[in-house]
Design a protein around this motif. Sequence first.
Motif, PDB file in Angstrom:
ATOM      1  N   GLY A  66      -3.057  -9.409   0.046  1.00 39.78           N
ATOM      2  CA  GLY A  66      -2.169 -10.518  -0.283  1.00 39.78           C
ATOM      3  C   GLY A  66      -2.065 -10.811  -1.766  1.00 39.78           C
ATOM      4  O   GLY A  66      -1.449 -11.802  -2.158  1.00 39.78           O
ATOM      5  N   SER A  67      -2.619  -9.966  -2.615  1.00 43.73           N
ATOM      6  CA  SER A  67      -2.580 -10.210  -4.057  1.00 43.73           C
ATOM      7  C   SER A  67      -1.164 -10.071  -4.600  1.00 43.73           C
ATOM      8  O   SER A  67      -0.459  -9.099  -4.302  1.00 43.73           O
ATOM      9  N   LEU A  68      -0.774 -11.039  -5.403  1.00 42.14           N
ATOM     10  CA  LEU A  68       0.520 -10.997  -6.078  1.00 42.14           C
ATOM     11  C   LEU A  68       0.348 -10.764  -7.578  1.00 42.14           C
ATOM     12  O   LEU A  68       1.303 -10.881  -8.336  1.00 42.14           O
ATOM     13  N   ARG A  69      -0.861 -10.402  -7.995  1.00 44.12           N
ATOM     14  CA  ARG A  69      -1.144 -10.212  -9.427  1.00 44.12           C
ATOM     15  C   ARG A  69      -0.641  -8.880  -9.957  1.00 44.12           C
ATOM     16  O   ARG A  69      -0.237  -8.789 -11.111  1.00 44.12           O
ATOM     17  N   GLN A  70      -0.697  -7.819  -9.131  1.00 46.48           N
ATOM     18  CA  GLN A  70      -0.297  -6.493  -9.581  1.00 46.48           C
ATOM     19  C   GLN A  70       0.516  -5.819  -8.485  1.00 46.48           C
ATOM     20  O   GLN A  70       0.206  -5.956  -7.301  1.00 46.48           O
ATOM     21  N   VAL A 113       6.880 -10.386  -5.692  1.00 46.25           N
ATOM     22  CA  VAL A 113       7.133  -9.471  -6.802  1.00 46.25           C
ATOM     23  C   VAL A 113       6.359  -9.923  -8.035  1.00 46.25           C
ATOM     24  O   VAL A 113       6.020 -11.095  -8.185  1.00 46.25           O
ATOM     25  N   THR A 114       6.100  -8.960  -8.906  1.00 46.63           N
ATOM     26  CA  THR A 114       5.481  -9.203 -10.203  1.00 46.63           C
ATOM     27  C   THR A 114       5.866  -8.041 -11.114  1.00 46.63           C
ATOM     28  O   THR A 114       6.061  -6.928 -10.635  1.00 46.63           O
ATOM     29  N   PRO A 115       5.981  -8.265 -12.422  1.00 49.73           N
ATOM     30  CA  PRO A 115       6.276  -7.152 -13.320  1.00 49.73           C
ATOM     31  C   PRO A 115       5.047  -6.317 -13.684  1.00 49.73           C
ATOM     32  O   PRO A 115       5.179  -5.249 -14.272  1.00 49.73           O
TER      33      PRO A 115
END
Length: 158
Positions: A66-70, A113-115
């Motif tokens: 569930g990580s949205l960091r990477q 999403v994340t860049p």
Amino acid sequence: MTFATPDLMDAAPNAAVIELQFRNLGAHPRFSGRAVTIKCHEDNSLVKQCVAEPGDGRVIVVDGGGSLRQALLGDMLAAEAADNGWAGLVINGAIRDVDDIAVTALGVQALGVTPRKTDKRGEGQRDIVVHIGGARIAPGDYIYADNNGVVVSAEPLL
């Protein structure tokens, strides 16, 4: 193949539903196939290895905790997955390059999403049972995904 996950659940109420609010981000809003499972945390090394293989219409289910960091998927890996015949990916985590992935011939559902790209540490596990959003997903299970959600079944529903 046309299906709607609500109809599948009506016909097979004992099938599992991944009880997360995924975003449907790929060019194919409806996709299905046999599961290949990956468990990894902020490291998409196994995803990269997997998409390089022949997909044969299968679905990669990635438990990223569930990580949205990477981001566990970007435009280059999505293009490779499409070129190699994968039906799609269900990602319990984030992706990036969403504008490019939106026009890639692939189904993609992710939490967000994340860049930021992932680290490449070569960590994770593949072809194991994963538990995502209250559902148990084993390698070879049948995955059905559309705008309504993701259904998992040990037996084919179509």
